[in-house]
Write a protein that holds these residues in place. Sequence first.
Motif, mmCIF file in Angstrom:
data_model
loop_
_atom_site.group_PDB
_atom_site.id
_atom_site.type_symbol
_atom_site.label_atom_id
_atom_site.label_comp_id
_atom_site.label_asym_id
_atom_site.label_seq_id
_atom_site.Cartn_x
_atom_site.Cartn_y
_atom_site.Cartn_z
ATOM 1 N N LEU A 43 0.829 -1.207 0.000
ATOM 2 C CA LEU A 43 0.000 0.000 0.000
ATOM 3 C C LEU A 43 0.859 1.252 0.000
ATOM 4 C CD1 LEU A 43 -2.796 -1.082 2.481
ATOM 5 C CD2 LEU A 43 -3.068 -0.632 0.042
ATOM 6 N N ARG A 44 1.913 1.232 0.796
ATOM 7 C CA ARG A 44 2.827 2.383 0.855
ATOM 8 C C ARG A 44 3.334 2.741 -0.534
ATOM 9 N NH1 ARG A 44 8.403 0.986 3.320
ATOM 10 N NH2 ARG A 44 8.521 0.086 1.245
ATOM 11 N N PRO A 99 -10.584 4.225 -4.876
ATOM 12 C CA PRO A 99 -10.903 5.220 -3.838
ATOM 13 C C PRO A 99 -10.933 4.597 -2.434
ATOM 14 C CG PRO A 99 -12.284 5.585 -5.744
ATOM 15 C CD PRO A 99 -11.526 4.295 -5.995
ATOM 16 N N LYS A 100 -11.394 3.364 -2.342
ATOM 17 C CA LYS A 100 -11.387 2.649 -1.049
ATOM 18 C C LYS A 100 -9.954 2.495 -0.544
ATOM 19 C CE LYS A 100 -13.024 -1.751 0.883
ATOM 20 N NZ LYS A 100 -13.776 -2.979 0.570
ATOM 21 N N GLY A 101 -9.029 2.166 -1.441
ATOM 22 C CA GLY A 101 -7.626 2.030 -1.061
ATOM 23 C C GLY A 101 -6.994 3.358 -0.712
ATOM 24 N N GLN A 102 -7.327 4.405 -1.459
ATOM 25 C CA GLN A 102 -6.793 5.733 -1.176
ATOM 26 C C GLN A 102 -7.229 6.217 0.200
ATOM 27 O OE1 GLN A 102 -4.600 7.632 -2.614
ATOM 28 N NE2 GLN A 102 -4.354 6.550 -4.540
ATOM 29 N N GLN A 106 -4.587 8.128 4.925
ATOM 30 C CA GLN A 106 -4.553 8.935 6.145
ATOM 31 C C GLN A 106 -4.405 8.052 7.386
ATOM 32 O OE1 GLN A 106 -4.265 12.234 6.159
ATOM 33 N NE2 GLN A 106 -3.968 12.142 8.351
ATOM 34 N N ILE A 107 -5.070 6.903 7.389
ATOM 35 C CA ILE A 107 -4.976 5.986 8.530
ATOM 36 C C ILE A 107 -3.539 5.509 8.711
ATOM 37 C CG2 ILE A 107 -5.676 3.700 9.385
ATOM 38 C CD1 ILE A 107 -8.320 4.171 7.797
ATOM 39 N N MET A 111 -0.696 6.127 11.717
ATOM 40 C CA MET A 111 0.027 5.031 12.375
ATOM 41 C C MET A 111 1.531 5.281 12.317
ATOM 42 S SD MET A 111 -2.245 1.793 11.096
ATOM 43 C CE MET A 111 -1.290 0.535 11.937
ATOM 44 N N LYS A 112 1.998 5.800 11.185
ATOM 45 C CA LYS A 112 3.416 6.117 11.024
ATOM 46 C C LYS A 112 3.833 7.207 12.013
ATOM 47 C CE LYS A 112 6.700 7.538 7.478
ATOM 48 N NZ LYS A 112 6.873 7.898 6.074
ATOM 49 N N LEU A 113 3.007 8.239 12.141
ATOM 50 C CA LEU A 113 3.304 9.319 13.085
ATOM 51 C C LEU A 113 3.308 8.815 14.524
ATOM 52 C CD1 LEU A 113 1.212 12.219 11.506
ATOM 53 C CD2 LEU A 113 3.708 12.002 11.562
ATOM 54 N N TRP A 114 2.365 7.957 14.855
ATOM 55 C CA TRP A 114 2.308 7.386 16.205
ATOM 56 C C TRP A 114 3.581 6.591 16.492
ATOM 57 C CZ3 TRP A 114 2.663 2.532 18.249
ATOM 58 C CH2 TRP A 114 2.330 2.416 19.597
ATOM 59 N N SER A 115 4.000 5.795 15.511
ATOM 60 C CA SER A 115 5.211 4.984 15.678
ATOM 61 C C SER A 115 6.441 5.856 15.879
ATOM 62 C CB SER A 115 5.395 4.090 14.462
ATOM 63 O OG SER A 115 6.589 3.355 14.574
#
Length: 119
Positions: A43-44, A99-102, A106-107, A111-115
């Motif tokens: 996904l990244r 669009p579902k994948g896009q 943000q989610i 998660m990246k910011l939290w990590s």
Amino acid sequence: MSTLENEKVAPLSNYVPKVPKVIECSIERTLEVIGGKWAFLVLRELFCGTKRFGELQRQVTGISPKSLTDILRHLEDHGVLERTAYPTVPVTVEYTLTPKGQDLHQILKEMKLWSAKWT
């Protein structure tokens, strides 16, 4: 005895906890769609745009062709990405987020910011 002691207070049903039969967890359902570690990495790469199979395999270090194929099929089955095959020799296949994948961008960014903040 005072008159207050003789009065019976009716129990208030709003204060009785409910015991649910089933607790549905939307986070669990989301994780079932996203899949495991490889799906996050695929996904990244797709957040940056359309990619071919070979590009994804080079960019997702350590993934086997079988694992990549399985993840791509899983994400396609769940409507997260689209697979487009072109009639060339050999066949050219491209993967693009729907669009579902896009919506997952943000989610995963949060998660990246939290990590980065806590681990």
